[in-house]
Motif scaffolding. Structure first.
Motif, mmCIF file in Angstrom:
data_model
loop_
_atom_site.group_PDB
_atom_site.id
_atom_site.type_symbol
_atom_site.label_atom_id
_atom_site.label_comp_id
_atom_site.label_asym_id
_atom_site.label_seq_id
_atom_site.Cartn_x
_atom_site.Cartn_y
_atom_site.Cartn_z
ATOM 1 N N SER A 30 21.217 4.545 -2.474
ATOM 2 C CA SER A 30 20.491 3.292 -2.746
ATOM 3 C C SER A 30 19.688 2.842 -1.533
ATOM 4 C CB SER A 30 21.476 2.183 -3.179
ATOM 5 O OG SER A 30 22.172 2.568 -4.326
ATOM 6 N N ARG A 31 18.884 3.768 -1.033
ATOM 7 C CA ARG A 31 18.120 3.502 0.192
ATOM 8 C C ARG A 31 16.790 4.245 0.151
ATOM 9 N NH1 ARG A 31 20.110 4.791 6.379
ATOM 10 N NH2 ARG A 31 18.020 5.115 7.129
ATOM 11 N N ILE A 32 15.735 3.607 0.658
ATOM 12 C CA ILE A 32 14.443 4.281 0.776
ATOM 13 C C ILE A 32 14.574 5.377 1.819
ATOM 14 C CG2 ILE A 32 12.009 4.037 1.412
ATOM 15 C CD1 ILE A 32 12.262 1.065 0.674
ATOM 16 N N PHE A 33 14.102 6.582 1.490
ATOM 17 C CA PHE A 33 14.120 7.651 2.484
ATOM 18 C C PHE A 33 12.718 8.142 2.827
ATOM 19 C CE2 PHE A 33 13.968 10.159 -1.337
ATOM 20 C CZ PHE A 33 13.265 11.296 -0.991
ATOM 21 N N GLN A 34 11.711 7.716 2.051
ATOM 22 C CA GLN A 34 10.351 8.183 2.292
ATOM 23 C C GLN A 34 9.360 7.155 1.769
ATOM 24 O OE1 GLN A 34 9.986 11.679 3.280
ATOM 25 N NE2 GLN A 34 7.886 11.220 3.767
ATOM 26 N N ASP A 89 0.795 -1.227 0.000
ATOM 27 C CA ASP A 89 0.000 0.000 0.000
ATOM 28 C C ASP A 89 0.828 1.277 0.000
ATOM 29 O OD1 ASP A 89 -2.204 -1.647 0.043
ATOM 30 O OD2 ASP A 89 -2.505 -1.467 2.189
ATOM 31 N N TYR A 90 2.096 1.198 -0.313
ATOM 32 C CA TYR A 90 2.985 2.359 -0.291
ATOM 33 C C TYR A 90 3.557 2.641 -1.667
ATOM 34 C CZ TYR A 90 3.297 1.639 4.788
ATOM 35 O OH TYR A 90 3.016 1.485 6.115
ATOM 36 N N VAL A 91 4.028 3.872 -1.836
ATOM 37 C CA VAL A 91 4.947 4.219 -2.904
ATOM 38 C C VAL A 91 6.231 4.587 -2.179
ATOM 39 C CG1 VAL A 91 5.499 5.806 -4.781
ATOM 40 C CG2 VAL A 91 3.130 5.040 -4.462
ATOM 41 N N ALA A 92 7.320 3.916 -2.532
ATOM 42 C CA ALA A 92 8.616 4.161 -1.897
ATOM 43 C C ALA A 92 9.384 5.182 -2.723
ATOM 44 C CB ALA A 92 9.411 2.868 -1.796
ATOM 45 N N ALA A 93 10.047 6.123 -2.042
ATOM 46 C CA ALA A 93 10.950 7.072 -2.690
ATOM 47 C C ALA A 93 12.370 6.654 -2.303
ATOM 48 C CB ALA A 93 10.664 8.495 -2.221
ATOM 49 N N ILE A 94 13.171 6.310 -3.312
ATOM 50 C CA ILE A 94 14.522 5.801 -3.087
ATOM 51 C C ILE A 94 15.537 6.877 -3.435
ATOM 52 C CG2 ILE A 94 16.220 4.074 -3.797
ATOM 53 C CD1 ILE A 94 13.800 2.267 -4.491
ATOM 54 N N ASP A 95 16.440 7.151 -2.504
ATOM 55 C CA ASP A 95 17.570 8.048 -2.729
ATOM 56 C C ASP A 95 18.600 7.249 -3.524
ATOM 57 O OD1 ASP A 95 19.853 9.610 -2.617
ATOM 58 O OD2 ASP A 95 20.015 9.568 -0.431
ATOM 59 N N GLU A 129 18.099 13.881 5.294
ATOM 60 C CA GLU A 129 18.408 12.459 5.451
ATOM 61 C C GLU A 129 19.854 12.168 5.066
ATOM 62 O OE1 GLU A 129 17.982 8.431 6.301
ATOM 63 O OE2 GLU A 129 16.680 10.091 6.846
ATOM 64 N N ARG A 130 20.348 12.824 4.025
ATOM 65 C CA ARG A 130 21.742 12.618 3.611
ATOM 66 C C ARG A 130 22.712 13.193 4.636
ATOM 67 N NH1 ARG A 130 21.328 14.002 -2.868
ATOM 68 N NH2 ARG A 130 20.412 11.999 -3.479
ATOM 69 N N LYS A 131 22.299 14.288 5.274
ATOM 70 C CA LYS A 131 23.154 14.935 6.277
ATOM 71 C C LYS A 131 23.181 14.146 7.584
ATOM 72 C CE LYS A 131 23.669 19.447 8.492
ATOM 73 N NZ LYS A 131 23.078 20.767 8.633
ATOM 74 N N ASN A 132 22.024 13.681 8.033
ATOM 75 C CA ASN A 132 21.883 12.929 9.287
ATOM 76 C C ASN A 132 21.071 11.666 9.046
ATOM 77 O OD1 ASN A 132 23.116 14.979 10.951
ATOM 78 N ND2 ASN A 132 21.254 16.169 10.627
ATOM 79 N N PRO A 133 21.695 10.615 8.483
ATOM 80 C CA PRO A 133 20.926 9.396 8.190
ATOM 81 C C PRO A 133 20.364 8.755 9.452
ATOM 82 C CG PRO A 133 23.177 9.251 7.332
ATOM 83 C CD PRO A 133 23.075 10.514 8.114
ATOM 84 N N ARG A 134 19.132 8.306 9.349
ATOM 85 C CA ARG A 134 18.471 7.628 10.466
ATOM 86 C C ARG A 134 18.766 6.143 10.414
ATOM 87 N NH1 ARG A 134 12.895 9.778 8.616
ATOM 88 N NH2 ARG A 134 14.004 9.058 6.842
ATOM 89 N N PRO A 135 18.987 5.530 11.569
ATOM 90 C CA PRO A 135 19.135 4.079 11.583
ATOM 91 C C PRO A 135 17.771 3.381 11.546
ATOM 92 C CG PRO A 135 19.450 4.950 13.783
ATOM 93 C CD PRO A 135 19.241 6.133 12.866
ATOM 94 N N THR A 136 16.713 4.151 11.758
ATOM 95 C CA THR A 136 15.361 3.602 11.810
ATOM 96 C C THR A 136 14.764 3.513 10.411
ATOM 97 O OG1 THR A 136 14.476 5.815 12.135
ATOM 98 C CG2 THR A 136 14.954 4.529 14.119
ATOM 99 N N PRO A 137 13.627 2.843 10.262
ATOM 100 C CA PRO A 137 12.974 2.788 8.945
ATOM 101 C C PRO A 137 12.610 4.182 8.442
ATOM 102 C CG PRO A 137 11.992 1.208 10.455
ATOM 103 C CD PRO A 137 12.937 2.062 11.264
#
Length: 166
Positions: A84-88, A74-80, A143-151
């Motif tokens: 190479s990681r989902i950020f939203q 049910d999502y649309v993923a936005a990948i940086d 997100e690029r400046k302070n990457p989260r370890p969480t989903p």
């Protein structure tokens, strides 16, 4: 793995394939013919659980973000694509209830010409959800400046829905 969609960058040097059964996107180097990385998309931890089923994909005009419809999540993923990681995650929500709608099945996605809106066709809703991307560039930079370890963060919901025929 059941490849569903393949999309390439403008220069024809990279491509991505949505793999329905793998809940993943491989990034392909078209010059060497090699897979450069794998991007997991809400992959279940249990190997017999249903996957996210990535389907439609599109690149933002600047080719920094790849959007992927996850029809079983049910999502649309936005990948940086730099990391190479989902950020939203973007999801459909009932605007009057503010509650999550389950089983919406996003199958097609598009961007407005100015890149300010993301449109996602939700098969089970017979509607197109409209998402505001005004703050997406800021969120990506943060997100690029302070990457989260969480989903990755899930947006608070769509601006609304455009009804469609079945």
């Amino acid at each position: 793995a059941y490849p569903y969609t393949v999309i390439a960058n403008k220069t024809g040097t990279k491509a991505w394939a949505s793999l329905w059964n793998s809940s993943a996107i491989p990034e392909l180097n078209l010059e060497t013919g090699k897979v450069t990385c794998w991007i997991d998309l809400a992959k279940p931890s249990d190997p017999i659980s249903p996957g996210s089923h990535p389907t439609a994909m599109l690149l933002r005009a600047d080719e920094e973000v790849l959007y992927v419809a996850l029809s079983n999540s049910d999502y649309v993923a936005a990948i940086d694509l730099e990391r190479s990681r989902i950020f939203q995650f973007y999801r459909a929500m009932a605007p009057t209830v503010g509650d999550r709608i389950f089983g919406t099945a996003p199958l097609a996605i598009a961007l407005s010409p100015d890149g300010g809106r993301l449109y996602a066709a939700y098969a089970s809703l017979d509607a197109v959800a409209v998402f505001d991307l005004t703050n997406e560039r800021k969120a990506l930079a943060q997100e690029r400046k302070n990457p989260r370890p969480t989903p990755p963060e899930v947006t608070p919901g769509s601006l609304g829905f455009i009804p469609t025929e079945w």
